[in-house]
Scaffold this active site. Structure first.
Site, PDB file in Angstrom:
ATOM      1  N   HIS A 180       0.853  -1.197   0.000  1.00 18.53           N
ATOM      2  CA  HIS A 180       0.000   0.000   0.000  1.00 18.53           C
ATOM      3  C   HIS A 180       0.877   1.231   0.000  1.00 18.53           C
ATOM      4  O   HIS A 180       1.880   1.269   0.716  1.00 18.53           O
ATOM      5  CB  HIS A 180      -0.878   0.042   1.256  1.00 18.53           C
ATOM      6  CG  HIS A 180      -1.813  -1.112   1.363  1.00 18.53           C
ATOM      7  ND1 HIS A 180      -1.415  -2.343   1.810  1.00 18.53           N
ATOM      8  CD2 HIS A 180      -3.128  -1.220   1.064  1.00 18.53           C
ATOM      9  CE1 HIS A 180      -2.436  -3.173   1.781  1.00 18.53           C
ATOM     10  NE2 HIS A 180      -3.498  -2.519   1.334  1.00 18.53           N
ATOM     11  N   LYS A 215      -1.220  -7.701  -4.511  1.00 16.54           N
ATOM     12  CA  LYS A 215      -2.251  -6.680  -4.261  1.00 16.54           C
ATOM     13  C   LYS A 215      -1.539  -5.340  -4.119  1.00 16.54           C
ATOM     14  O   LYS A 215      -0.781  -5.134  -3.160  1.00 16.54           O
ATOM     15  CB  LYS A 215      -3.036  -7.009  -2.993  1.00 16.54           C
ATOM     16  CG  LYS A 215      -4.094  -5.953  -2.662  1.00 16.54           C
ATOM     17  CD  LYS A 215      -4.772  -6.246  -1.333  1.00 16.54           C
ATOM     18  CE  LYS A 215      -5.738  -5.135  -0.973  1.00 16.54           C
ATOM     19  NZ  LYS A 215      -6.138  -5.170   0.438  1.00 16.54           N
ATOM     20  N   LYS A 256     -15.848  23.039 -20.037  1.00 15.39           N
ATOM     21  CA  LYS A 256     -16.512  23.135 -21.349  1.00 15.39           C
ATOM     22  C   LYS A 256     -15.645  23.860 -22.384  1.00 15.39           C
ATOM     23  O   LYS A 256     -15.645  23.493 -23.558  1.00 15.39           O
ATOM     24  CB  LYS A 256     -17.867  23.837 -21.214  1.00 15.39           C
ATOM     25  CG  LYS A 256     -18.920  22.963 -20.537  1.00 15.39           C
ATOM     26  CD  LYS A 256     -20.272  23.657 -20.489  1.00 15.39           C
ATOM     27  CE  LYS A 256     -21.244  22.832 -19.675  1.00 15.39           C
ATOM     28  NZ  LYS A 256     -22.562  23.452 -19.537  1.00 15.39           N
ATOM     29  N   ASP A 316     -26.609  21.796 -24.643  1.00  7.78           N
ATOM     30  CA  ASP A 316     -27.298  22.752 -23.764  1.00  7.78           C
ATOM     31  C   ASP A 316     -28.229  23.645 -24.583  1.00  7.78           C
ATOM     32  O   ASP A 316     -29.319  24.008 -24.138  1.00  7.78           O
ATOM     33  CB  ASP A 316     -26.279  23.653 -23.040  1.00  7.78           C
ATOM     34  CG  ASP A 316     -25.567  22.926 -21.911  1.00  7.78           C
ATOM     35  OD1 ASP A 316     -26.138  21.962 -21.374  1.00  7.78           O
ATOM     36  OD2 ASP A 316     -24.438  23.330 -21.574  1.00  7.78           O
TER      37      ASP A 316
HETATM   38  P1  NAP Z   1     -20.765  30.081 -14.720  1.00  6.74           P
HETATM   39  O1  NAP Z   1     -20.204  30.032 -16.070  1.00  6.74           O
HETATM   40  O2  NAP Z   1     -19.865  30.033 -13.530  1.00  6.74           O
HETATM   41  O3  NAP Z   1     -21.645  31.444 -14.608  1.00  6.74           O
HETATM   42  C1  NAP Z   1     -22.238  31.827 -13.402  1.00  6.74           C
HETATM   43  C2  NAP Z   1     -23.101  33.035 -13.622  1.00  6.74           C
HETATM   44  O4  NAP Z   1     -23.785  33.306 -12.398  1.00  6.74           O
HETATM   45  C3  NAP Z   1     -22.311  34.296 -13.968  1.00  6.74           C
HETATM   46  O5  NAP Z   1     -23.093  35.097 -14.811  1.00  6.74           O
HETATM   47  C4  NAP Z   1     -22.128  34.946 -12.593  1.00  6.74           C
HETATM   48  O6  NAP Z   1     -21.973  36.350 -12.670  1.00  6.74           O
HETATM   49  C5  NAP Z   1     -23.465  34.642 -11.961  1.00  6.74           C
HETATM   50  N1  NAP Z   1     -23.412  34.663 -10.505  1.00  6.74           N
HETATM   51  C6  NAP Z   1     -22.886  33.696  -9.723  1.00  6.74           C
HETATM   52  N2  NAP Z   1     -23.043  34.052  -8.420  1.00  6.74           N
HETATM   53  C7  NAP Z   1     -23.668  35.256  -8.405  1.00  6.74           C
HETATM   54  C8  NAP Z   1     -24.108  36.105  -7.364  1.00  6.74           C
HETATM   55  N3  NAP Z   1     -23.951  35.818  -6.085  1.00  6.74           N
HETATM   56  N4  NAP Z   1     -24.744  37.244  -7.704  1.00  6.74           N
HETATM   57  C9  NAP Z   1     -24.936  37.560  -9.007  1.00  6.74           C
HETATM   58  N5  NAP Z   1     -24.548  36.796 -10.036  1.00  6.74           N
HETATM   59  C10 NAP Z   1     -23.915  35.636  -9.735  1.00  6.74           C
HETATM   60  O7  NAP Z   1     -21.825  28.909 -14.467  1.00  6.74           O
HETATM   61  P2  NAP Z   1     -22.779  28.213 -15.560  1.00  6.74           P
HETATM   62  O8  NAP Z   1     -22.116  27.018 -16.123  1.00  6.74           O
HETATM   63  O9  NAP Z   1     -23.262  29.241 -16.506  1.00  6.74           O
HETATM   64  O10 NAP Z   1     -23.962  27.692 -14.617  1.00  6.74           O
HETATM   65  C11 NAP Z   1     -24.919  28.587 -14.087  1.00  6.74           C
HETATM   66  C12 NAP Z   1     -26.089  27.799 -13.514  1.00  6.74           C
HETATM   67  O11 NAP Z   1     -26.715  27.017 -14.528  1.00  6.74           O
HETATM   68  C13 NAP Z   1     -25.684  26.793 -12.436  1.00  6.74           C
HETATM   69  O12 NAP Z   1     -26.570  26.901 -11.357  1.00  6.74           O
HETATM   70  C14 NAP Z   1     -25.847  25.446 -13.091  1.00  6.74           C
HETATM   71  O13 NAP Z   1     -26.234  24.436 -12.175  1.00  6.74           O
HETATM   72  C15 NAP Z   1     -26.954  25.709 -14.070  1.00  6.74           C
HETATM   73  N6  NAP Z   1     -26.892  24.750 -15.196  1.00  6.74           N
HETATM   74  C16 NAP Z   1     -28.041  24.156 -15.579  1.00  6.74           C
HETATM   75  C17 NAP Z   1     -28.038  23.259 -16.635  1.00  6.74           C
HETATM   76  C18 NAP Z   1     -29.293  22.564 -17.014  1.00  6.74           C
HETATM   77  O14 NAP Z   1     -29.255  21.663 -17.856  1.00  6.74           O
HETATM   78  N7  NAP Z   1     -30.407  22.942 -16.440  1.00  6.74           N
HETATM   79  C19 NAP Z   1     -26.867  22.982 -17.333  1.00  6.74           C
HETATM   80  C20 NAP Z   1     -25.697  23.604 -16.920  1.00  6.74           C
HETATM   81  C21 NAP Z   1     -25.730  24.494 -15.851  1.00  6.74           C
HETATM   82  P3  NAP Z   1     -20.520  37.013 -12.834  1.00  6.74           P
HETATM   83  O15 NAP Z   1     -20.210  36.977 -14.302  1.00  6.74           O
HETATM   84  O16 NAP Z   1     -20.682  38.371 -12.298  1.00  6.74           O
HETATM   85  O17 NAP Z   1     -19.577  36.165 -12.024  1.00  6.74           O
END
Ligand code: NAP
Length: 517
Positions: free
Chosen positions: A128, A154, A305, A346
């Site tokens: 291990h 192992k 991504k 998406d």
């Molecule tokens: P991301 O690229 O990190 O973007 C996050 C976004 O949220 C940015 O616009 C950020 O603003 C904003 N944000 C985060 N915290 C904040 C706060 N406290 N106040 C104001 N704005 C805030 O993330 P993402 O990949 O786009 O994902 C965003 C959401 O989508 C997540 O909750 C994820 O679970 C969901 N999602 C859903 C699916 C689906 O199939 N339904 C798929 C993928 C993701 P800033 O630019 O100012 O930082």
């Protein structure tokens, strides 16, 4: 055959006996009696435990691990050796001794003597490394086999990154002898499952989270129900979700349930890839240079991504133009040539969720006023989809510069997020992570911003009913959940991976079951 081994780790013979019964009921195929867990360890207590274990008719391994190699109690070496010899005499099928200890002449002599008189027992020689991968795993394995050709080596080591698992896979793929090789800790998790595909002698699973005897050990229930252990064989095709963090991903549930439903010899794994582009690229190279692992494709999510897009642009086979337009790849398919192709589901997932809830065709979104909150990864896909159908978009984001740059790219309006409180739009799409678990009381808009004639779509899917959606429903607006988008993007991925349509109801039910508290 790869045995599913359950370690028995009771502190006394009574609790260990209860574990033995539970392991048999749960579907263990071999029991490992971890006698080092017994506080009052004697040859008598070992014999009592062996009797209980024999009543199950399962093969039995007796281990008395040295505390220097992860043993629970610091039993003296003399007692530990005596326990192994007694186990041999009492008819244990396997005894496990640390290779380092076995090399000590006195221990070696005692064990080899006892083994020569009890031909039905096999020796497992284990090593291990709790800190890091072994420097040369193959040499160590060869050493053990040279020292004792009948033994089962192992070799267990801690993976600090998923890429550390590949030497273990190479060894399993190369050796025809019985060997046990896997990695500990969360980054090594997949090795505990893939070992079955590669013909490892056994893998361990614990009865429950509390009785794990090594870091990263999976429960027997997870292994059998979620990861379809009984169905895995050398031909199983592998898929997985690339993410960091990974723990709460729904994807393994929905894909494995769908594979099971379609009787497909496929398995979907959570792939924790920590780090940035370099670690991501290494992982993909590790996969594509080992076609015998038979990985067919990957879902890709935060934070990889754009790494996936860059990789496909430089080294891939085909990049879907849509994914290039969005600037993100959330689906990778490994082609027959071993090179990967990139897609984005998406976009379609968001558009389908929206139009099916609104009961309209896509073109009916033409000139409709839509407010998109957020300018991150999901916002890019949503903005690309909605501008393609001619909607009139305004992007609101906390960091205004990001809203501006996305708006300029897709030729739409933008504003800071606080201006959204007075927005006037027919559809609102929340693409921020505000309201996502654990901050479930947060919401990007105050209730007074929501009107009965609106459609409010929250891409956050954990929880399904976010505060934003609850407020929208209370205001009389129609709501669209992130779970609906998640379902549709996953269905599109399944089709890219397998060429088949998944059963929508089964996927939907699995998502709902996982997300319902
Ligand atoms: P991301 O690229 O990190 O973007 C996050 C976004 O949220 C940015 O616009 C950020 O603003 C904003 N944000 C985060 N915290 C904040 C706060 N406290 N106040 C104001 N704005 C805030 O993330 P993402 O990949 O786009 O994902 C965003 C959401 O989508 C997540 O909750 C994820 O679970 C969901 N999602 C859903 C699916 C689906 O199939 N339904 C798929 C993928 C993701 P800033 O630019 O100012 O930082």
């Amino acid at each position: 055959m790869t045995y599913l081994a359950v370690p028995i780790s009771g502190a006394d013979t009574n609790s260990a006996t209860e574990q033995i019964k539970a392991a048999k009921t749960a579907g263990a195929q071999i029991l490992e009696l971890r006698t080092d867990y017994l506080k009052d360890l004697t040859t008598d207590s070992l014999c009592r435990l062996l009797e209980s274990a024999k009543a199950t008719s399962l093969p039995i391994i007796v281990t008395c691990r040295d505390s220097a190699q992860g043993g629970k109690n610091d039993h003296p070496q003399q007692l530990r050796t005596a326990i192994l010899v007694e186990a041999l005499n009492a008819g244990a099928d396997y005894i496990d001794c640390e290779y380092d200890n076995f090399l000590k002449p006195q221990i070696k002599e005692q064990l080899l003597n006892a083994l020569s008189q009890q031909k039905t027992t096999r020796l497992i020689l284990s090593a291990h490394n709790f800190d890091a991968p072994f420097r040369d795993l193959k040499d160590l394995c060869d050493d053990i086999l040279q020292t004792c050709p009948d033994a089962i080596p192992k070799l267990v080591y801690t993976a600090s990154h998923i890429n550390d698992c590949f030497p273990a896979f190479d060894l399993l793929n190369e050796k025809t002898e019985d060997i046990i090789v896997f990695c500990m800790a969360q980054p090594g998790f997949i090795s505990r499952i893939i070992t079955k595909k590669l013909g490892g002698f056994l893998t361990f699973a614990s009865l429950d989270d509390g009785s794990a005897t090594a870091p990263g050990q999976i429960t027997i229930r997870q292994l059998k129900e979620l990861y379809r252990f009984d169905h895995i064989d050398k031909d199983t095709k592998l898929f997985g979700v690339i993410a960091s963090p990974i723990a709460h991903s729904l994807s393994p549930d929905i894909f494995n349930v769908s594979f099971d439903h379609q009787d497909s010899n496929s398995l979907y794994l959570p792939l924790l890839i920590e780090g940035q582009a370099q670690q991501f690229n290494e992982f993909i190279e590790n996969i594509t240079s080992r076609p015998w692992l038979n990985f067919g494709g990957f879902s890709v999510t935060i934070p990889h991504k754009t790494n996936a897009l860059d990789y496909v642009e430089k080294h891939g086979e085909f990049l879907e133009p849509l994914a290039a337009e969005i600037g993100a790849v959330n689906t990778l398919k490994v082609g027959l040539t071993g090179r990967v192709s990139g897609y984005n589901t998406d976009y379609a997932g968001a558009l389908d969720a929206l139009t099916s809830t609104m009961s309209i065709k896509k073109h009916k979104l033409h000139k409709v006023d839509i407010a998109v909150l957020g300018a991150g990864g999901v916002a890019r896909a949503v903005v690309a989809a909605l501008t393609d159908v001619g909607a009139k978009l305004t992007i609101y984001n906390r960091t205004e510069k990001k809203a501006q740059s996305l708006a300029e790219e897709f030729n739409c309006k933008y504003a800071p997020l606080d201006r959204a409180q007075s927005l006037d739009a027919r559809v609102i799409v929340n693409c921020t992570s505000i309201g996502m678990y654990p901050n479930i009381d947060d919401t990007p808009l105050p209730p007074q911003a929501l009107k009965p004639e609106m459609f409010v779509f929250d891409t956050v899917y954990n929880p399904v009913e976010t505060t934003l959606l609850k407020d929208a429903a209370a205001a009389g607006a129609k709501t669209i959940t992130g779970a609906q988008m998640f379902l549709r993007q996953a269905m599109a991925q399944y089709k890219i991976f397998t060429g088949k349509e998944p059963d929508e109801q089964i996927m939907e039910k699995t998502i709902t079951n996982r997300l319902t508290p």
